[in-house]
Design a protein around this motif. Structure first.
Motif, mmCIF file in Angstrom:
data_model
loop_
_atom_site.group_PDB
_atom_site.id
_atom_site.type_symbol
_atom_site.label_atom_id
_atom_site.label_comp_id
_atom_site.label_asym_id
_atom_site.label_seq_id
_atom_site.Cartn_x
_atom_site.Cartn_y
_atom_site.Cartn_z
ATOM 1 N N PHE A 166 -3.842 4.646 54.961
ATOM 2 C CA PHE A 166 -4.082 5.557 53.800
ATOM 3 C C PHE A 166 -5.326 6.184 53.490
ATOM 4 C CE2 PHE A 166 0.013 3.052 52.565
ATOM 5 C CZ PHE A 166 0.651 4.155 52.976
ATOM 6 N N GLU A 167 -6.350 5.143 53.686
ATOM 7 C CA GLU A 167 -7.556 5.611 53.282
ATOM 8 C C GLU A 167 -8.119 6.616 54.378
ATOM 9 O OE1 GLU A 167 -12.102 3.573 53.615
ATOM 10 O OE2 GLU A 167 -10.521 2.407 52.460
ATOM 11 N N TYR A 168 -7.717 6.444 55.811
ATOM 12 C CA TYR A 168 -7.963 7.164 56.695
ATOM 13 C C TYR A 168 -7.324 8.703 56.682
ATOM 14 C CZ TYR A 168 -8.161 9.136 61.748
ATOM 15 O OH TYR A 168 -8.328 10.000 62.769
ATOM 16 N N LEU A 169 -5.969 8.571 56.285
ATOM 17 C CA LEU A 169 -5.246 9.816 55.828
ATOM 18 C C LEU A 169 -5.780 10.562 54.792
ATOM 19 C CD1 LEU A 169 -1.519 8.643 55.766
ATOM 20 C CD2 LEU A 169 -2.596 10.265 57.709
ATOM 21 N N HIS A 170 -6.352 10.094 53.659
ATOM 22 C CA HIS A 170 -7.107 10.663 52.687
ATOM 23 C C HIS A 170 -8.391 11.273 53.192
ATOM 24 C CE1 HIS A 170 -8.353 11.368 48.627
ATOM 25 N NE2 HIS A 170 -9.614 11.057 49.105
ATOM 26 N N HIS A 171 -9.018 10.510 54.050
ATOM 27 C CA HIS A 171 -10.297 11.016 54.542
ATOM 28 C C HIS A 171 -10.115 12.341 55.486
ATOM 29 C CE1 HIS A 171 -14.047 11.390 56.626
ATOM 30 N NE2 HIS A 171 -13.511 11.453 57.871
ATOM 31 N N ILE A 172 -9.273 12.369 56.293
ATOM 32 C CA ILE A 172 -8.981 13.365 57.297
ATOM 33 C C ILE A 172 -8.382 14.689 56.493
ATOM 34 C CG2 ILE A 172 -8.940 11.953 59.541
ATOM 35 C CD1 ILE A 172 -5.957 12.239 59.528
ATOM 36 N N LYS A 173 -7.382 14.504 55.696
ATOM 37 C CA LYS A 173 -6.725 15.358 54.880
ATOM 38 C C LYS A 173 -7.898 16.020 53.897
ATOM 39 C CE LYS A 173 -2.896 14.939 53.169
ATOM 40 N NZ LYS A 173 -1.346 15.003 52.957
ATOM 41 N N SER A 174 -8.858 15.464 53.397
ATOM 42 C CA SER A 174 -10.098 15.996 52.832
ATOM 43 C C SER A 174 -10.946 16.849 53.664
ATOM 44 C CB SER A 174 -10.821 14.754 51.883
ATOM 45 O OG SER A 174 -12.063 15.425 51.434
ATOM 46 N N GLU A 175 -11.188 16.288 54.935
ATOM 47 C CA GLU A 175 -11.958 17.208 55.891
ATOM 48 C C GLU A 175 -11.370 18.529 56.184
ATOM 49 O OE1 GLU A 175 -15.199 16.478 57.281
ATOM 50 O OE2 GLU A 175 -15.353 15.039 55.499
ATOM 51 N N ILE A 176 -9.961 18.063 56.577
ATOM 52 C CA ILE A 176 -9.152 19.383 57.007
ATOM 53 C C ILE A 176 -9.300 20.421 55.921
ATOM 54 C CG2 ILE A 176 -6.868 20.288 57.395
ATOM 55 C CD1 ILE A 176 -6.370 17.431 58.835
ATOM 56 N N ARG A 177 -9.055 20.014 54.708
ATOM 57 C CA ARG A 177 -9.117 20.966 53.523
ATOM 58 C C ARG A 177 -10.656 21.570 53.412
ATOM 59 N NH1 ARG A 177 -6.408 24.012 49.501
ATOM 60 N NH2 ARG A 177 -4.514 23.291 50.848
ATOM 61 N N ASP A 178 -11.517 20.900 53.655
ATOM 62 C CA ASP A 178 -12.783 21.418 53.584
ATOM 63 C C ASP A 178 -13.297 22.613 54.722
ATOM 64 O OD1 ASP A 178 -13.508 19.958 51.500
ATOM 65 O OD2 ASP A 178 -14.590 18.248 53.018
ATOM 66 N N ILE A 179 -12.502 22.019 55.801
ATOM 67 C CA ILE A 179 -12.745 23.254 56.981
ATOM 68 C C ILE A 179 -11.703 24.362 56.699
ATOM 69 C CG2 ILE A 179 -11.858 23.874 59.630
ATOM 70 C CD1 ILE A 179 -12.712 20.718 59.818
ATOM 71 N N PHE A 180 -10.638 24.344 56.198
ATOM 72 C CA PHE A 180 -9.689 25.461 55.450
ATOM 73 C C PHE A 180 -10.403 26.358 54.615
ATOM 74 C CE2 PHE A 180 -6.925 27.029 52.331
ATOM 75 C CZ PHE A 180 -5.585 27.477 53.287
ATOM 76 N N ASN A 181 -11.220 25.672 53.535
ATOM 77 C CA ASN A 181 -12.069 26.455 52.705
ATOM 78 C C ASN A 181 -13.024 27.076 53.254
ATOM 79 O OD1 ASN A 181 -10.351 25.943 50.604
ATOM 80 N ND2 ASN A 181 -11.428 23.877 49.960
ATOM 81 N N GLU A 182 -13.869 26.498 54.236
ATOM 82 C CA GLU A 182 -14.987 27.029 54.889
ATOM 83 C C GLU A 182 -14.320 28.397 55.654
ATOM 84 O OE1 GLU A 182 -17.431 26.338 58.904
ATOM 85 O OE2 GLU A 182 -17.152 24.545 57.420
ATOM 86 N N VAL A 183 -13.386 28.178 56.265
ATOM 87 C CA VAL A 183 -12.604 29.490 57.075
ATOM 88 C C VAL A 183 -12.361 30.418 56.135
ATOM 89 C CG1 VAL A 183 -10.992 29.962 58.519
ATOM 90 C CG2 VAL A 183 -11.786 28.012 59.118
#
Length: 131
Positions: free
Chosen positions: A111-128
């Motif tokens: 769950f910690e890993y899922l939270h981390h990767i989902k957060s990173e994906i959203r950061d990339i999403f926002n950057e794009v």
């Protein structure tokens, strides 16, 4: 938290965020870059690496986790017997998914890993989108 729903597809940083990023690049640059018009995600990720609208590390991260989320989604379907894109944090199915995917982590680490990767994906999403 017990009972918390984990969304793989529609939640923030889930599959739909990755798919949106792909579609965004296809629409923005597909006119000039024919290779971005591919339908298969692997070909699109390869095209993005050649085109480089974002760093290779970010493209690799998105591709790796796209495949990871698809594997979770597939396992949810196989184990449950019906199509689903989410699960409760306290469901027993989680241990089956971790085992089926040969992931060497505890439920808590998962769950910690899922939270981390989902957060990173959203950061990339926002950057794009805000880039």
């Amino acid at each position: 938290k017990t009972g918390k729903v984990i969304e793989i597809k529609t939640g923030v940083g889930g599959l739909m965020d990755i798919e949106f990023i792909i579609q965004y690049f296809k629409l923005a640059y597909g006119g000039e870059k024919k290779e971005l018009r591919a339908l298969h995600p692997k070909k699109i990720f390869d095209s993005l690496r050649n085109f480089k609208p974002i760093t290779d590390d970010k493209i690799d991260f998105l591709e790796k986790n796209y495949l990871f989320f698809k594997a979770i989604e597939r396992n949810l379907r196989l184990i449950s017997g019906f199509s689903r894109n989410s699960f409760l944090k306290d469901e027993e199915i989680i241990e089956d998914i971790i085992s089926n995917l040969n992931i060497c982590m505890t439920k808590s680490d998962f769950f910690e890993y899922l939270h981390h990767i989902k957060s990173e994906i959203r950061d990339i999403f926002n950057e794009v989108l805000n880039g």
